[in-house]
Design a protein around this motif. Structure first.
Motif, mmCIF file in Angstrom:
data_model
loop_
_atom_site.group_PDB
_atom_site.id
_atom_site.type_symbol
_atom_site.label_atom_id
_atom_site.label_comp_id
_atom_site.label_asym_id
_atom_site.label_seq_id
_atom_site.Cartn_x
_atom_site.Cartn_y
_atom_site.Cartn_z
ATOM 1 N N LYS A 33 0.915 -1.380 0.041
ATOM 2 C CA LYS A 33 -0.037 -0.010 -0.013
ATOM 3 C C LYS A 33 0.845 1.221 0.013
ATOM 4 O O LYS A 33 0.741 2.167 -0.652
ATOM 5 C CB LYS A 33 -1.063 0.040 1.149
ATOM 6 N N ALA A 34 2.029 1.234 0.687
ATOM 7 C CA ALA A 34 2.841 2.472 0.750
ATOM 8 C C ALA A 34 3.331 2.693 -0.455
ATOM 9 O O ALA A 34 3.637 3.758 -0.871
ATOM 10 C CB ALA A 34 3.844 2.207 2.178
ATOM 11 N N PHE A 35 3.696 1.516 -1.119
ATOM 12 C CA PHE A 35 4.615 1.553 -2.568
ATOM 13 C C PHE A 35 3.591 2.380 -3.311
ATOM 14 O O PHE A 35 3.876 3.135 -4.429
ATOM 15 C CB PHE A 35 4.855 0.028 -2.839
ATOM 16 N N PHE A 36 2.336 1.740 -3.569
ATOM 17 C CA PHE A 36 1.509 2.339 -4.390
ATOM 18 C C PHE A 36 1.005 3.665 -4.047
ATOM 19 O O PHE A 36 0.684 4.523 -4.967
ATOM 20 C CB PHE A 36 0.096 1.416 -4.754
ATOM 21 N N ILE A 37 0.958 4.052 -2.953
ATOM 22 C CA ILE A 37 0.702 5.613 -2.482
ATOM 23 C C ILE A 37 1.733 6.513 -2.846
ATOM 24 O O ILE A 37 1.525 7.484 -3.483
ATOM 25 C CB ILE A 37 0.615 5.615 -0.961
ATOM 26 N N ALA A 38 2.839 5.885 -2.817
ATOM 27 C CA ALA A 38 4.057 6.873 -3.375
ATOM 28 C C ALA A 38 4.187 6.938 -5.104
ATOM 29 O O ALA A 38 4.287 8.062 -5.678
ATOM 30 C CB ALA A 38 5.560 5.907 -2.994
ATOM 31 N N LEU A 39 3.789 5.676 -5.381
ATOM 32 C CA LEU A 39 3.757 5.796 -6.996
ATOM 33 C C LEU A 39 2.465 6.745 -7.550
ATOM 34 O O LEU A 39 2.557 7.361 -8.396
ATOM 35 C CB LEU A 39 3.230 4.383 -7.539
ATOM 36 N N GLY A 40 1.402 6.617 -6.666
ATOM 37 C CA GLY A 40 0.323 7.588 -7.080
ATOM 38 C C GLY A 40 0.414 8.960 -6.844
ATOM 39 O O GLY A 40 0.248 9.876 -7.607
ATOM 40 N N GLY A 41 1.499 9.221 -5.805
ATOM 41 C CA GLY A 41 1.821 10.604 -5.596
ATOM 42 C C GLY A 41 2.780 11.192 -6.716
ATOM 43 O O GLY A 41 2.448 12.322 -6.765
ATOM 44 N N LEU A 42 3.338 10.314 -7.146
ATOM 45 C CA LEU A 42 4.388 10.562 -8.359
ATOM 46 C C LEU A 42 3.594 10.719 -9.722
ATOM 47 O O LEU A 42 4.304 11.072 -10.731
ATOM 48 C CB LEU A 42 5.584 9.801 -8.260
ATOM 49 N N GLY A 43 2.475 10.137 -9.714
ATOM 50 C CA GLY A 43 1.645 10.345 -11.040
ATOM 51 C C GLY A 43 1.915 8.919 -11.827
ATOM 52 O O GLY A 43 1.777 9.061 -12.926
ATOM 53 N N LEU A 44 2.523 7.902 -11.248
ATOM 54 C CA LEU A 44 2.936 6.651 -11.763
ATOM 55 C C LEU A 44 2.101 5.511 -11.825
ATOM 56 O O LEU A 44 2.163 4.762 -12.657
ATOM 57 C CB LEU A 44 4.435 6.247 -11.325
ATOM 58 N N TRP A 48 -6.798 2.122 -10.735
ATOM 59 C CA TRP A 48 -6.949 0.829 -11.160
ATOM 60 C C TRP A 48 -5.838 -0.027 -10.476
ATOM 61 O O TRP A 48 -6.067 -1.168 -10.153
ATOM 62 C CB TRP A 48 -7.440 0.424 -12.489
ATOM 63 N N GLU A 49 -4.562 0.327 -10.734
ATOM 64 C CA GLU A 49 -3.427 -0.460 -10.560
ATOM 65 C C GLU A 49 -3.248 -0.686 -8.885
ATOM 66 O O GLU A 49 -3.193 -1.650 -8.599
ATOM 67 C CB GLU A 49 -2.211 0.439 -10.812
ATOM 68 N N ALA A 50 -3.683 0.458 -8.242
ATOM 69 C CA ALA A 50 -3.711 0.378 -6.774
ATOM 70 C C ALA A 50 -5.045 -0.625 -6.389
ATOM 71 O O ALA A 50 -4.853 -1.523 -5.366
ATOM 72 C CB ALA A 50 -4.090 1.775 -6.140
#
Length: 71
Positions: A33-44, A48-50
């Motif tokens: 979850k932390a990994f995808f929050i970081a990716l989401g924050g960077l716009g990557l 749906w991926e999350a």
């Protein structure tokens, strides 16, 4: 469930194994979850991926927990 006092040590061993697996599941889920929050924050990462990652983590946690059925 029996009222045999000698089974207490077996119950304690099962509880320790269960706690270990629960902590594995929690740490893994929070890490993803932390990994995808970081990716989401960077716009990557998209929403749906999350969502798929969250469902994948839930399934992996269930499969990891089924190891206790082999006791």
């Amino acid at each position: 469930m029996e009222d045999d006092p000698s089974k207490v040590s077996e119950a304690i061993l099962i509880a320790k194994k269960t706690r270990k697996i629960v902590w594995q599941n929690i740490i893994f889920a929070m890490g993803v979850k932390a990994f995808f929050i970081a990716l989401g924050g960077l716009g990557l990462a998209s929403m749906w991926e999350a969502v798929f990652a969250d469902m994948g983590v839930a399934l992996l946690a269930i499969f990891n927990s089924t190891r206790m059925l082999k006791q």
